[in-house]
Design a protein around this motif. Sequence first.
Motif, PDB file in Angstrom:
ATOM      1  N   ASP A 117       0.850  -1.191   0.000  1.00 40.43           N
ATOM      2  CA  ASP A 117       0.000   0.000   0.000  1.00 40.43           C
ATOM      3  C   ASP A 117       0.887   1.243   0.000  1.00 40.43           C
ATOM      4  OD1 ASP A 117      -1.905   1.980   0.365  1.00 40.43           O
ATOM      5  OD2 ASP A 117      -3.110   0.780   1.750  1.00 40.43           O
ATOM      6  N   LEU A 118       0.934   1.908  -1.156  1.00 37.71           N
ATOM      7  CA  LEU A 118       1.782   3.097  -1.293  1.00 37.71           C
ATOM      8  C   LEU A 118       0.974   4.359  -1.533  1.00 37.71           C
ATOM      9  CD1 LEU A 118       4.803   1.674  -3.343  1.00 37.71           C
ATOM     10  CD2 LEU A 118       4.427   1.718  -0.860  1.00 37.71           C
ATOM     11  N   ASP A 119      -0.306   4.325  -1.231  1.00 41.19           N
ATOM     12  CA  ASP A 119      -1.094   5.551  -1.154  1.00 41.19           C
ATOM     13  C   ASP A 119      -0.505   6.402  -0.026  1.00 41.19           C
ATOM     14  OD1 ASP A 119      -4.145   6.564  -1.905  1.00 41.19           O
ATOM     15  OD2 ASP A 119      -3.596   7.065   0.152  1.00 41.19           O
ATOM     16  N   ALA A 120      -0.706   7.713  -0.090  1.00 43.91           N
ATOM     17  CA  ALA A 120      -0.117   8.590   0.929  1.00 43.91           C
ATOM     18  C   ALA A 120      -0.729   8.378   2.305  1.00 43.91           C
ATOM     19  CB  ALA A 120      -0.272  10.054   0.524  1.00 43.91           C
ATOM     20  N   HIS A 121      -1.928   7.768   2.346  1.00 48.37           N
ATOM     21  CA  HIS A 121      -2.635   7.576   3.607  1.00 48.37           C
ATOM     22  C   HIS A 121      -2.527   6.122   4.085  1.00 48.37           C
ATOM     23  CE1 HIS A 121      -4.507  11.066   1.650  1.00 48.37           C
ATOM     24  NE2 HIS A 121      -4.747  11.509   2.868  1.00 48.37           N
ATOM     25  N   GLN A 122      -2.559   5.941   5.376  1.00 48.92           N
ATOM     26  CA  GLN A 122      -2.533   4.610   5.973  1.00 48.92           C
ATOM     27  C   GLN A 122      -3.748   3.810   5.512  1.00 48.92           C
ATOM     28  OE1 GLN A 122      -3.120   4.669  10.197  1.00 48.92           O
ATOM     29  NE2 GLN A 122      -3.297   2.446  10.336  1.00 48.92           N
ATOM     30  N   GLY A 123      -3.520   2.549   5.130  1.00 51.58           N
ATOM     31  CA  GLY A 123      -4.618   1.695   4.671  1.00 51.58           C
ATOM     32  C   GLY A 123      -5.306   0.979   5.822  1.00 51.58           C
ATOM     33  N   ASN A 124      -5.982   1.743   6.659  1.00 54.32           N
ATOM     34  CA  ASN A 124      -6.525   1.174   7.893  1.00 54.32           C
ATOM     35  C   ASN A 124      -7.657   0.177   7.675  1.00 54.32           C
ATOM     36  OD1 ASN A 124      -7.993   3.505   7.005  1.00 54.32           O
ATOM     37  ND2 ASN A 124      -8.999   3.637   8.997  1.00 54.32           N
ATOM     38  N   GLY A 125      -8.360   0.259   6.548  1.00 54.77           N
ATOM     39  CA  GLY A 125      -9.472  -0.656   6.312  1.00 54.77           C
ATOM     40  C   GLY A 125      -9.036  -2.107   6.193  1.00 54.77           C
ATOM     41  N   HIS A 126      -8.133  -2.377   5.256  1.00 50.31           N
ATOM     42  CA  HIS A 126      -7.674  -3.767   5.092  1.00 50.31           C
ATOM     43  C   HIS A 126      -6.839  -4.226   6.280  1.00 50.31           C
ATOM     44  CE1 HIS A 126      -3.664  -2.327   3.837  1.00 50.31           C
ATOM     45  NE2 HIS A 126      -4.238  -1.552   2.939  1.00 50.31           N
ATOM     46  N   TYR A 170       3.340   5.367   4.329  1.00 49.90           N
ATOM     47  CA  TYR A 170       2.361   6.458   4.302  1.00 49.90           C
ATOM     48  C   TYR A 170       2.839   7.653   5.128  1.00 49.90           C
ATOM     49  CZ  TYR A 170       1.348   4.441   8.886  1.00 49.90           C
ATOM     50  OH  TYR A 170       1.470   3.967  10.166  1.00 49.90           O
ATOM     51  N   ASN A 171       2.187   8.782   4.923  1.00 51.32           N
ATOM     52  CA  ASN A 171       2.453   9.987   5.700  1.00 51.32           C
ATOM     53  C   ASN A 171       1.753   9.832   7.055  1.00 51.32           C
ATOM     54  OD1 ASN A 171       2.670  12.537   6.821  1.00 51.32           O
ATOM     55  ND2 ASN A 171       2.105  13.633   4.956  1.00 51.32           N
ATOM     56  N   SER A 172       2.525   9.755   8.109  1.00 54.73           N
ATOM     57  CA  SER A 172       1.963   9.525   9.443  1.00 54.73           C
ATOM     58  C   SER A 172       1.319  10.770  10.040  1.00 54.73           C
ATOM     59  CB  SER A 172       3.061   9.022  10.391  1.00 54.73           C
ATOM     60  OG  SER A 172       4.079  10.014  10.537  1.00 54.73           O
ATOM     61  N   GLN A 173       1.455  11.921   9.352  1.00 51.43           N
ATOM     62  CA  GLN A 173       0.947  13.178   9.910  1.00 51.43           C
ATOM     63  C   GLN A 173      -0.406  13.595   9.322  1.00 51.43           C
ATOM     64  OE1 GLN A 173       4.560  15.488   8.979  1.00 51.43           O
ATOM     65  NE2 GLN A 173       5.060  15.466  11.160  1.00 51.43           N
ATOM     66  N   ILE A 174      -1.045  12.675   8.593  1.00 52.41           N
ATOM     67  CA  ILE A 174      -2.340  12.978   7.992  1.00 52.41           C
ATOM     68  C   ILE A 174      -3.337  11.854   8.313  1.00 52.41           C
ATOM     69  CG2 ILE A 174      -1.370  14.377   6.106  1.00 52.41           C
ATOM     70  CD1 ILE A 174      -1.642  11.932   4.275  1.00 52.41           C
ATOM     71  N   TYR A 175      -4.589  12.071   7.932  1.00 51.75           N
ATOM     72  CA  TYR A 175      -5.664  11.095   8.092  1.00 51.75           C
ATOM     73  C   TYR A 175      -5.172   9.699   7.676  1.00 51.75           C
ATOM     74  CZ  TYR A 175     -10.209   8.892   7.033  1.00 51.75           C
ATOM     75  OH  TYR A 175     -11.283   8.049   6.979  1.00 51.75           O
ATOM     76  N   PRO A 182      -3.146  18.224  -2.126  1.00 56.17           N
ATOM     77  CA  PRO A 182      -3.574  18.909  -0.900  1.00 56.17           C
ATOM     78  C   PRO A 182      -3.819  17.986   0.280  1.00 56.17           C
ATOM     79  CG  PRO A 182      -5.408  18.760  -2.444  1.00 56.17           C
ATOM     80  CD  PRO A 182      -4.184  18.289  -3.182  1.00 56.17           C
ATOM     81  N   LEU A 183      -4.036  16.703   0.030  1.00 53.79           N
ATOM     82  CA  LEU A 183      -4.328  15.782   1.124  1.00 53.79           C
ATOM     83  C   LEU A 183      -3.145  14.880   1.462  1.00 53.79           C
ATOM     84  CD1 LEU A 183      -8.012  14.721   0.302  1.00 53.79           C
ATOM     85  CD2 LEU A 183      -7.163  16.668   1.605  1.00 53.79           C
ATOM     86  N   GLY A 184      -2.314  14.553   0.478  1.00 57.19           N
ATOM     87  CA  GLY A 184      -1.178  13.666   0.732  1.00 57.19           C
ATOM     88  C   GLY A 184      -0.007  14.349   1.404  1.00 57.19           C
ATOM     89  N   ARG A 185       0.250  15.605   1.016  1.00 60.92           N
ATOM     90  CA  ARG A 185       1.289  16.459   1.618  1.00 60.92           C
ATOM     91  C   ARG A 185       2.705  15.898   1.524  1.00 60.92           C
ATOM     92  NH1 ARG A 185      -1.832  18.244   7.206  1.00 60.92           N
ATOM     93  NH2 ARG A 185      -3.796  18.879   6.218  1.00 60.92           N
ATOM     94  N   LEU A 186       2.953  15.071   0.513  1.00 57.94           N
ATOM     95  CA  LEU A 186       4.315  14.647   0.225  1.00 57.94           C
ATOM     96  C   LEU A 186       4.801  15.416  -0.994  1.00 57.94           C
ATOM     97  CD1 LEU A 186       3.879  10.787   0.763  1.00 57.94           C
ATOM     98  CD2 LEU A 186       4.767  12.478   2.386  1.00 57.94           C
TER      99      LEU A 186
END
Length: 358
Positions: free
Chosen positions: A205-214, A230-235, A293-297
């Motif tokens: 999972d290389l989306d900027a957000h943590q894949g908490n669902g799976h 993932y970026n640990s400083q975002i949703y 704007p949401l990934g911030r990388l």
Amino acid sequence: MATSLSSSSSSSSVPKPIDSAEALRTSRILSSKLYFDVPPTKAPLIYSPTYDIAFLGIEKLHPFDSSKWGRICQFLIKEGILDKVRIVEPLEALKDDLLVVHPESYLKSLNSSMKVAIIIEVPPVAFIPNCLVQKKVLYPFRKQVGGSILAAKLAKERGWAINVGGGFHHCSAENGGGFCAYADISLCIQYAFVRLNISRVMIIDLDAHQGNGHEIDFSNDRRVYILDMYNSQIYPFDYEAKRYINQKIELQSGTKTEEYLDQLDKALEVAGKSFDPELVVYNAGTDILDGDPLGRLKVSPNGVAIRDEKVFRFARERDIPLLMLTSGGYMKSSARVVADSIINLSKKNLIDLDSRLS
């Protein structure tokens, strides 16, 4: 993680009780029509025009580019990389298909326009009839779920597959969120376990957000190995789900291309030594792009192409089938970047989209 139970000599002769819930799940998977034979004249690239969302103009208020999926294919066709007739159109995931992972109570909750509005993060739409919400929002998502499930079958048959959509990694069996209404990754894997007779899957999972669902869904399933960078400083800041990540790479906002790719190289090296999968599910969000704007990388478009190439090479060198989902990406430029990355994969002979094949 699951704990092993000790067995006594007397218990070994007692037949193991059949889990009725598991039997029902298996029955639903085996009776599903989402797996179907795709002729060799088609490429293992999955898309339907119904993926794209047009919802009374509300989609224009949303940060997500709801026409991204169609524009990716348009770029590929325009560049001569892909012939339109070679695209595979999936079937819609129906209620029985979704019940493989989602409980009835969750699916019923999606009959509320307000519930859907919360999940996909749009202004309240309670005033809009649910039939419109189903048709204009949830139906496109269910088609993408069908695409993700079919992608595993095609990957096993062809070595790779791309669903130009899917990757709803914030949705677990019982909860949606972050624009994700259905758990397509969990569904895809559960179908693969039964229909493809495999027992080891790696999620990269290389989306900027943590894949908490799976991560929640496979919290006690050692058949699934999760690499999440993932970026640990975002949703979503899901600290419970973090406990279930096998290999966690937490980045900081502003991480640039060189550091990102260096971290990925190290992560893939560790993953390759830690787990021997029979299928790789690659969640390839483009919200890692500089300016998202949401990934911030701060990863460059070329960095995205190199990232995808590294993951495809990882699977190719180990002869592991790989399916790719396009997941997040919140700039208009994302579609072009995804298309360019697919073109690069084709040029590097990591995939075959030869439109001349008859």
